[in-house]
Design a protein around this motif. Structure first.
Motif, PDB file in Angstrom:
ATOM      1  N   GLY A  96      45.642  67.338  25.590  1.00 52.00           N
ATOM      2  CA  GLY A  96      46.576  66.730  24.659  1.00 52.00           C
ATOM      3  C   GLY A  96      47.654  65.947  25.379  1.00 52.00           C
ATOM      4  N   THR A  97      48.803  65.786  24.691  1.00 51.91           N
ATOM      5  CA  THR A  97      49.905  65.005  25.250  1.00 51.91           C
ATOM      6  C   THR A  97      51.160  65.859  25.359  1.00 51.91           C
ATOM      7  OG1 THR A  97      50.561  64.170  23.073  1.00 51.91           O
ATOM      8  CG2 THR A  97      49.002  62.845  24.334  1.00 51.91           C
ATOM      9  N   CYS A  98      52.028  65.455  26.289  1.00 45.93           N
ATOM     10  CA  CYS A  98      53.260  66.187  26.552  1.00 45.93           C
ATOM     11  C   CYS A  98      54.156  65.271  27.383  1.00 45.93           C
ATOM     12  CB  CYS A  98      52.961  67.480  27.313  1.00 45.93           C
ATOM     13  SG  CYS A  98      52.141  67.160  28.902  1.00 45.93           S
ATOM     14  N   GLU A  99      55.242  65.810  27.887  1.00 47.50           N
ATOM     15  CA  GLU A  99      56.092  65.082  28.833  1.00 47.50           C
ATOM     16  C   GLU A  99      56.103  65.843  30.142  1.00 47.50           C
ATOM     17  OE1 GLU A  99      57.355  62.189  28.363  1.00 47.50           O
ATOM     18  OE2 GLU A  99      57.139  61.963  26.190  1.00 47.50           O
ATOM     19  N   GLY A 100      55.575  65.234  31.208  1.00 46.29           N
ATOM     20  CA  GLY A 100      55.642  65.861  32.525  1.00 46.29           C
ATOM     21  C   GLY A 100      54.382  66.555  32.979  1.00 46.29           C
ATOM     22  N   SER A 101      53.216  65.920  32.748  1.00 44.32           N
ATOM     23  CA  SER A 101      51.943  66.569  33.098  1.00 44.32           C
ATOM     24  C   SER A 101      51.579  66.468  34.573  1.00 44.32           C
ATOM     25  CB  SER A 101      50.808  65.979  32.260  1.00 44.32           C
ATOM     26  OG  SER A 101      50.616  64.603  32.534  1.00 44.32           O
ATOM     27  N   PHE A 102      52.312  65.677  35.362  1.00 40.19           N
ATOM     28  CA  PHE A 102      52.029  65.603  36.805  1.00 40.19           C
ATOM     29  C   PHE A 102      52.678  66.807  37.481  1.00 40.19           C
ATOM     30  CE2 PHE A 102      51.534  60.662  37.152  1.00 40.19           C
ATOM     31  CZ  PHE A 102      50.526  60.713  36.213  1.00 40.19           C
ATOM     32  N   ALA A 103      52.184  67.978  37.146  1.00 44.15           N
ATOM     33  CA  ALA A 103      52.773  69.225  37.632  1.00 44.15           C
ATOM     34  C   ALA A 103      51.747  70.332  37.497  1.00 44.15           C
ATOM     35  CB  ALA A 103      54.028  69.566  36.824  1.00 44.15           C
ATOM     36  N   GLU A 104      52.037  71.465  38.131  1.00 45.05           N
ATOM     37  CA  GLU A 104      51.117  72.594  38.044  1.00 45.05           C
ATOM     38  C   GLU A 104      51.190  73.292  36.691  1.00 45.05           C
ATOM     39  OE1 GLU A 104      50.643  74.004  42.660  1.00 45.05           O
ATOM     40  OE2 GLU A 104      52.442  74.666  41.587  1.00 45.05           O
ATOM     41  N   LYS A 112      50.450  68.819  19.428  1.00 49.95           N
ATOM     42  CA  LYS A 112      50.063  67.684  20.268  1.00 49.95           C
ATOM     43  C   LYS A 112      48.866  68.024  21.164  1.00 49.95           C
ATOM     44  CE  LYS A 112      53.524  64.992  19.023  1.00 49.95           C
ATOM     45  NZ  LYS A 112      53.324  63.755  18.230  1.00 49.95           N
ATOM     46  N   VAL A 113      48.273  69.200  20.956  1.00 51.99           N
ATOM     47  CA  VAL A 113      47.121  69.602  21.769  1.00 51.99           C
ATOM     48  C   VAL A 113      45.998  70.110  20.874  1.00 51.99           C
ATOM     49  CG1 VAL A 113      48.493  70.145  23.824  1.00 51.99           C
ATOM     50  CG2 VAL A 113      48.067  71.916  22.127  1.00 51.99           C
ATOM     51  N   ALA A 114      44.804  70.095  21.436  1.00 49.79           N
ATOM     52  CA  ALA A 114      43.609  70.584  20.736  1.00 49.79           C
ATOM     53  C   ALA A 114      42.720  71.284  21.758  1.00 49.79           C
ATOM     54  CB  ALA A 114      42.862  69.429  20.076  1.00 49.79           C
ATOM     55  N   ALA A 125      38.531  65.466  30.158  1.00 46.39           N
ATOM     56  CA  ALA A 125      39.408  65.768  29.029  1.00 46.39           C
ATOM     57  C   ALA A 125      40.786  65.147  29.208  1.00 46.39           C
ATOM     58  CB  ALA A 125      39.530  67.281  28.847  1.00 46.39           C
ATOM     59  N   ALA A 126      41.313  65.171  30.440  1.00 42.57           N
ATOM     60  CA  ALA A 126      42.642  64.617  30.698  1.00 42.57           C
ATOM     61  C   ALA A 126      42.671  63.099  30.551  1.00 42.57           C
ATOM     62  CB  ALA A 126      43.098  65.003  32.100  1.00 42.57           C
ATOM     63  N   ALA A 127      41.508  62.475  30.658  1.00 40.09           N
ATOM     64  CA  ALA A 127      41.430  61.016  30.513  1.00 40.09           C
ATOM     65  C   ALA A 127      41.477  60.572  29.060  1.00 40.09           C
ATOM     66  CB  ALA A 127      40.131  60.515  31.149  1.00 40.09           C
ATOM     67  N   SER A 128      41.428  61.529  28.131  1.00 43.51           N
ATOM     68  CA  SER A 128      41.160  61.193  26.728  1.00 43.51           C
ATOM     69  C   SER A 128      42.335  61.158  25.761  1.00 43.51           C
ATOM     70  CB  SER A 128      40.124  62.189  26.179  1.00 43.51           C
ATOM     71  OG  SER A 128      38.979  62.249  26.997  1.00 43.51           O
ATOM     72  N   PRO A 129      43.367  61.973  25.888  1.00 44.90           N
ATOM     73  CA  PRO A 129      44.327  62.111  24.795  1.00 44.90           C
ATOM     74  C   PRO A 129      45.009  60.821  24.348  1.00 44.90           C
ATOM     75  CG  PRO A 129      44.605  63.899  26.351  1.00 44.90           C
ATOM     76  CD  PRO A 129      43.655  62.926  26.983  1.00 44.90           C
ATOM     77  N   ILE A 130      45.620  60.077  25.250  1.00 36.91           N
ATOM     78  CA  ILE A 130      46.324  58.856  24.846  1.00 36.91           C
ATOM     79  C   ILE A 130      45.346  57.704  24.680  1.00 36.91           C
ATOM     80  CG2 ILE A 130      47.980  57.103  25.571  1.00 36.91           C
ATOM     81  CD1 ILE A 130      49.655  59.340  26.802  1.00 36.91           C
ATOM     82  N   SER A 131      44.524  57.453  25.689  1.00 30.92           N
ATOM     83  CA  SER A 131      43.604  56.312  25.632  1.00 30.92           C
ATOM     84  C   SER A 131      42.583  56.474  24.512  1.00 30.92           C
ATOM     85  CB  SER A 131      42.889  56.153  26.974  1.00 30.92           C
ATOM     86  OG  SER A 131      43.815  55.871  28.000  1.00 30.92           O
ATOM     87  N   GLY A 132      42.027  57.674  24.373  1.00 32.27           N
ATOM     88  CA  GLY A 132      41.007  57.908  23.359  1.00 32.27           C
ATOM     89  C   GLY A 132      41.550  57.853  21.951  1.00 32.27           C
ATOM     90  N   VAL A 133      42.695  58.492  21.722  1.00 31.57           N
ATOM     91  CA  VAL A 133      43.286  58.484  20.376  1.00 31.57           C
ATOM     92  C   VAL A 133      43.779  57.085  20.019  1.00 31.57           C
ATOM     93  CG1 VAL A 133      45.260  59.304  19.027  1.00 31.57           C
ATOM     94  CG2 VAL A 133      43.851  60.927  20.303  1.00 31.57           C
ATOM     95  N   THR A 134      44.337  56.362  20.979  1.00 33.92           N
ATOM     96  CA  THR A 134      44.759  54.983  20.716  1.00 33.92           C
ATOM     97  C   THR A 134      43.566  54.134  20.294  1.00 33.92           C
ATOM     98  OG1 THR A 134      46.601  55.116  22.288  1.00 33.92           O
ATOM     99  CG2 THR A 134      45.809  52.916  21.723  1.00 33.92           C
ATOM    100  N   ALA A 135      42.460  54.258  21.022  1.00 31.28           N
ATOM    101  CA  ALA A 135      41.251  53.509  20.678  1.00 31.28           C
ATOM    102  C   ALA A 135      40.729  53.910  19.305  1.00 31.28           C
ATOM    103  CB  ALA A 135      40.182  53.724  21.747  1.00 31.28           C
TER     104      ALA A 135
END
Length: 324
Positions: A96-104, A112-114, A125-135
């Motif tokens: 899903g989406t959040c703020e600050g995912s470049f972290a452990e 905002k998640v599924a 899966a990480a490649a999909s939330p913003i790009s996939g939902v936008t498309a």
């Protein structure tokens, strides 16, 4: 404590630093995610640089980043849930989406998640939330694609474009993808009926017109794209690149509805809305095999600056992710 990619000031990828910071705790309606992979989308570059300045006015910080940890696309395992969360339990694999995912670890709002499709890797899966939902919202909602329509997708080899090609095909359209030479084979493999290499072929040269144009490249004049549409066709502008430091390429989206007032054609600027319902719809399509994330490269967390540069230089065929 945990490792994270942090920035104190706006700037180039050189401002991104790997540091030890405090691990977050989930608040009401949040889940704590042990991050396994994080997507690198164009929004990362905009939030890193603070450009266009319009980004800062959207609440991300006028003089410096309000949220110092970069990244908004995430896939991982739920480590804990905050009060009021009933949809997830520790151990669930989610994206899903959040703020600050470049972290452990990162906290995300539960709406905002599924659940992650079981057959996908965390990187996919990480490649999909913003790009996939936008498309998805561009093809299904703004474009309202129907069976047999002719669809032209600009930027078909990028993050959003690679999803859009597959979604338009899944909805029964005849798809032409536009991309650079190095991405032709990728776009063809995604199911495009025709591929135009814009470095070798003039897009309008064949004299074809389309029912729908999805512009995920964001740098061609609207007057040019208008000529590629049938009389009652639709143009959907997805984001924007280039342009001034104030608005970037977003002014095209702002003026698009005004042009529609004086034309039989529809011009729309898409502002994607991140919801768990569309994440679940996308997950269903991926589970069914209709859509597969196109991941070009996976970088380790410490190489996040290189990942952002690679994406911004336009070299990525599909998506770039971080493996954590």
């Amino acid at each position: 404590m945990m490792k994270a990619i942090v920035q104190d000031v706006y700037g180039s990828a050189d401002v991104l630093e790997l540091r030890d910071i405090a691990r977050p705790e989930p608040a009401d309606g949040e889940v704590l995610i042990r991050v396994r992979a994080a997507g690198v989308d164009q929004g990362v570059w905009h939030l890193m640089t603070g450009l266009p300045y319009l980004v800062r006015l959207f609440g991300y910080g006028l003089k410096k980043p309000k949220v110092p940890v970069r990244g908004r696309e995430v896939a991982g395992v739920v480590g804990a849930v905050g009060p009021g969360v009933a949809r997830f339990s520790p151990g669930d694999e989610v994206f899903g989406t959040c703020e600050g995912s470049f972290a452990e670890y990162v906290c995300a709002k539960d709406d905002k998640v599924a659940r992650k499709p079981s057959h996908l890797t965390f990187e996919e899966a990480a490649a999909s939330p913003i790009s996939g939902v936008t498309a998805l919202q561009a093809v299904r909602d703004a474009g309202q694609v129907t069976v047999g329509q002719k669809v032209l997708i600009l930027g078909a080899g990028g993050g959003v474009g690679s999803f859009a090609v597959q979604l338009a095909k899944a909805f029964g359209a005849e798809v032409t993808g536009v991309c650079s030479t190095g991405k032709v084979e990728l776009v063809r493999s995604l199911g495009a009926d025709a591929v135009v290499d814009y470095t070798k072929t003039y897009i309008a040269g064949a004299g074809k017109v389309y029912d729908l144009i999805l512009d995920a490249a964001g740098n061609r004049p609207l007057s040019f794209l208008r000529r590629l549409l049938v009389r009652k066709g639709t143009l959907v502008i997805i984001g924007g690149e280039g342009g001034s430091k104030l608005t970037g390429g977003f002014e095209r989206s702002l003026v698009a509805p005004l042009i529609s007032l004086f034309s039989g054609r529809k011009f729309k600027g898409l502002v994607a809305k991140e919801t768990h319902l569309d994440l679940e719809a996308l997950a269903s399509l991926m589970e069914a095999g209709s859509v597969k994330p196109a991941v070009d490269k996976a970088f380790p967390l410490a190489e996040a600056p290189a990942a952002v540069r690679y994406l911004h230089e336009g070299r990525a065929r599909g998506k770039v992710v971080l493996s954590i």
